[in-house]
Write a protein that holds these residues in place. Structure first.
Motif, mmCIF file in Angstrom:
data_model
loop_
_atom_site.group_PDB
_atom_site.id
_atom_site.type_symbol
_atom_site.label_atom_id
_atom_site.label_comp_id
_atom_site.label_asym_id
_atom_site.label_seq_id
_atom_site.Cartn_x
_atom_site.Cartn_y
_atom_site.Cartn_z
ATOM 1 N N PHE A 1 -0.721 -5.034 6.107
ATOM 2 C CA PHE A 1 -1.147 -6.124 5.227
ATOM 3 C C PHE A 1 -2.473 -5.815 4.518
ATOM 4 C CE2 PHE A 1 1.677 -8.199 8.301
ATOM 5 C CZ PHE A 1 2.524 -8.887 7.435
ATOM 6 N N THR A 2 -2.809 -4.564 4.401
ATOM 7 C CA THR A 2 -4.057 -4.154 3.747
ATOM 8 C C THR A 2 -4.238 -4.869 2.412
ATOM 9 O OG1 THR A 2 -4.094 -1.975 4.791
ATOM 10 C CG2 THR A 2 -5.280 -2.198 2.706
ATOM 11 N N GLY A 3 -5.400 -5.511 2.250
ATOM 12 C CA GLY A 3 -5.715 -6.167 0.985
ATOM 13 C C GLY A 3 -5.291 -7.611 0.891
ATOM 14 N N LEU A 4 -4.598 -8.131 1.904
ATOM 15 C CA LEU A 4 -4.134 -9.516 1.855
ATOM 16 C C LEU A 4 -4.997 -10.411 2.746
ATOM 17 C CD1 LEU A 4 -0.237 -9.212 2.009
ATOM 18 C CD2 LEU A 4 -1.703 -9.432 0.008
ATOM 19 N N PRO A 5 -5.093 -11.708 2.398
ATOM 20 C CA PRO A 5 -5.839 -12.646 3.252
ATOM 21 C C PRO A 5 -5.237 -12.688 4.657
ATOM 22 C CG PRO A 5 -5.360 -13.636 1.111
ATOM 23 C CD PRO A 5 -4.577 -12.361 1.169
ATOM 24 N N GLY A 6 -6.086 -12.524 5.653
ATOM 25 C CA GLY A 6 -5.630 -12.544 7.035
ATOM 26 C C GLY A 6 -5.317 -11.170 7.607
ATOM 27 N N ALA A 7 -5.450 -10.113 6.793
ATOM 28 C CA ALA A 7 -5.091 -8.777 7.266
ATOM 29 C C ALA A 7 -5.935 -8.350 8.458
ATOM 30 C CB ALA A 7 -5.240 -7.765 6.128
ATOM 31 N N ARG A 8 -7.219 -8.680 8.416
ATOM 32 C CA ARG A 8 -8.100 -8.292 9.515
ATOM 33 C C ARG A 8 -7.732 -9.029 10.809
ATOM 34 N NH1 ARG A 8 -14.737 -8.847 9.580
ATOM 35 N NH2 ARG A 8 -15.069 -7.752 11.563
ATOM 36 N N LYS A 9 -7.416 -10.321 10.688
ATOM 37 C CA LYS A 9 -7.007 -11.084 11.873
ATOM 38 C C LYS A 9 -5.699 -10.542 12.448
ATOM 39 C CE LYS A 9 -9.226 -15.499 10.692
ATOM 40 N NZ LYS A 9 -8.989 -16.929 10.372
ATOM 41 N N PHE A 10 -4.792 -10.156 11.560
ATOM 42 C CA PHE A 10 -3.528 -9.562 11.988
ATOM 43 C C PHE A 10 -3.789 -8.305 12.816
ATOM 44 C CE2 PHE A 10 -0.308 -6.273 11.089
ATOM 45 C CZ PHE A 10 0.845 -6.889 11.542
ATOM 46 N N ARG A 11 -4.611 -7.441 12.279
ATOM 47 C CA ARG A 11 -4.912 -6.177 12.954
ATOM 48 C C ARG A 11 -5.626 -6.416 14.284
ATOM 49 N NH1 ARG A 11 -7.453 -4.349 9.068
ATOM 50 N NH2 ARG A 11 -9.606 -4.691 9.752
ATOM 51 N N GLN A 12 -6.599 -7.303 14.279
ATOM 52 C CA GLN A 12 -7.349 -7.571 15.508
ATOM 53 C C GLN A 12 -6.474 -8.215 16.572
ATOM 54 O OE1 GLN A 12 -10.597 -9.920 13.926
ATOM 55 N NE2 GLN A 12 -11.964 -8.142 13.798
ATOM 56 N N THR A 13 -5.605 -9.118 16.150
ATOM 57 C CA THR A 13 -4.712 -9.780 17.107
ATOM 58 C C THR A 13 -3.819 -8.765 17.811
ATOM 59 O OG1 THR A 13 -4.712 -11.858 15.857
ATOM 60 C CG2 THR A 13 -2.866 -11.484 17.358
ATOM 61 N N LEU A 14 -3.285 -7.831 17.044
ATOM 62 C CA LEU A 14 -2.433 -6.813 17.649
ATOM 63 C C LEU A 14 -3.232 -5.880 18.557
ATOM 64 C CD1 LEU A 14 -0.047 -5.755 14.722
ATOM 65 C CD2 LEU A 14 0.410 -7.331 16.597
#
Length: 342
Positions: A302-315
């Motif tokens: 999801f690089t570049g999309l809103p929430g991408a960092r939360k997605f990565r951190q959650t995983l």
């Protein structure tokens, strides 16, 4: 030796990245991209359980397994196992600059031993009916002239090799880390283009610094193929239109996982792609594969999309205790909900 399957675009072998799970995931994005394994040391294939290194799904095809080594007999025997496992091609690594590889006397340091590489290639090709290819640099250390490069290629060509994937940088064996060796030595695309012009009978792919489909299309005007590395791992969605633009395979987009898995449609969204990946995740989880391995390939989706960092951190934060979320697939679904995808 069959050169018929399409080599216009391939994904580079990357240690700790292009394992069987990453290859499955990328195959959901593209039916046609040629997928490479991480480098596998020939001795490891011969002296441990081969399935540990050769296991994969036929869904990944077309797929290549890359071997590392410098003993012709060992490489030949390992190549037989690669062919028996079902891979469409075996590749010899003559480009990796890491200390571990150098200590084993293979990888980029082999470019200083052209006759040994020729012997390795011939032993491998004589052992199998699938193609054997070479991945190399344009030079190594102070040996970075056009004459050195073409002498190396000509020697392997004389042994019968017709398929070369060339990282258009030289390698520094001392003083630079593997990461720096992917970035610091300057790119010389002109070496690769000149090689193809002077040896048009070779199948030549270029690797290094290529990050967009526009760049791929530009390189394909003169070359047979393009190999993409880190960008495919860190931003895999850029490959979404590759089948249509690079392979002229025009298929509809769909949110239906079954159609995506069957290759009838391209994933319409990143979330549709993940939904198609989840049945595989559930199957691998049931067979004992840790969630950490199954989710690590998704961090850049999801690089570049809103929430991408939360997605990565959650995983990344929760994969070690995925069971508390109901398993790896449930964890991925919960992370997906944190992303806004137009």
């Amino acid at each position: 030796m069959d050169l018929d399957f399409n080599r216009r675009l391939s994904i580079a072998p990357m240690l700790d990245c292009t394992d069987r799970h990453e290859r499955y995931f990328l195959r959901l994005i593209s039916k046609h991209i040629l997928l490479y394994s991480e480098m596998v040391v020939a001795n490891a294939v011969l002296h441990t359980k081969p399935e540990q290194f050769l296991g994969h799904e036929p869904f990944e095809y077309p797929a290549v397994l890359q071997l590392g080594g410098s003993n012709p007999a060992d490489l030949a025997q390992a190549s037989k196992l690669v062919e028996a496992a079902g891979f469409q091609e075996v590749n010899l690594n003559c480009g990796c600059p890491s200390d571990r590889v150098q200590n084993g006397n293979f990888g980029a340091c082999l470019m200083k031993s052209k006759d040994l590489v020729a012997d390795c290639f011939k032993a491998m090709q004589d052992a199998v009916s699938i193609p054997v290819s070479i991945k190399c640099r344009i030079g190594v250390d102070e040996f970075d002239s056009w004459e050195f490069f073409t002498d190396f290629i000509q020697t392997i060509k004389d042994a019968g090799c017709r398929i070369f994937i060339i990282h258009a940088r030289k390698a520094w064996l001392q003083g630079l880390s593997p990461k720096e060796n992917r970035e610091v030595p300057p790119l010389h695309y002109d070496f690769v283009h000149r090689l193809k012009a002077e040896m048009p009978d070779l199948n030549v792919s270029i690797n290094g610094g290529i990050k967009t489909l526009d760049q791929i299309e530009e390189q394909l005007k003169d070359l047979d193929g393009v190999m993409v590395g880190r960008e495919a791992y860190e931003n895999p969605w850029f490959l979404h239109d590759a089948d249509e633009r690079i392979f002229n395979d025009i298929r509809p987009e769909s949110d239906n996982p079954a159609d995506i898995i069957a290759g009838k449609a391209r994933p319409a969204t990143r979330k549709a792609l993940l939904e198609a990946y989840l049945p595989y995740v559930e199957k691998q989880t049931a067979e004992g594969c840790p969630a950490t391995i199954l989710v690590r390939h998704l961090y850049g989706l999801f690089t570049g999309l809103p929430g991408a960092r939360k997605f990565r951190q959650t995983l990344s934060n929760n994969a070690p205790r995925a069971a508390q979320f109901g398993g790896a697939a449930a964890l991925i679904r919960s992370a997906m909900d944190l992303v806004t995808e137009a």
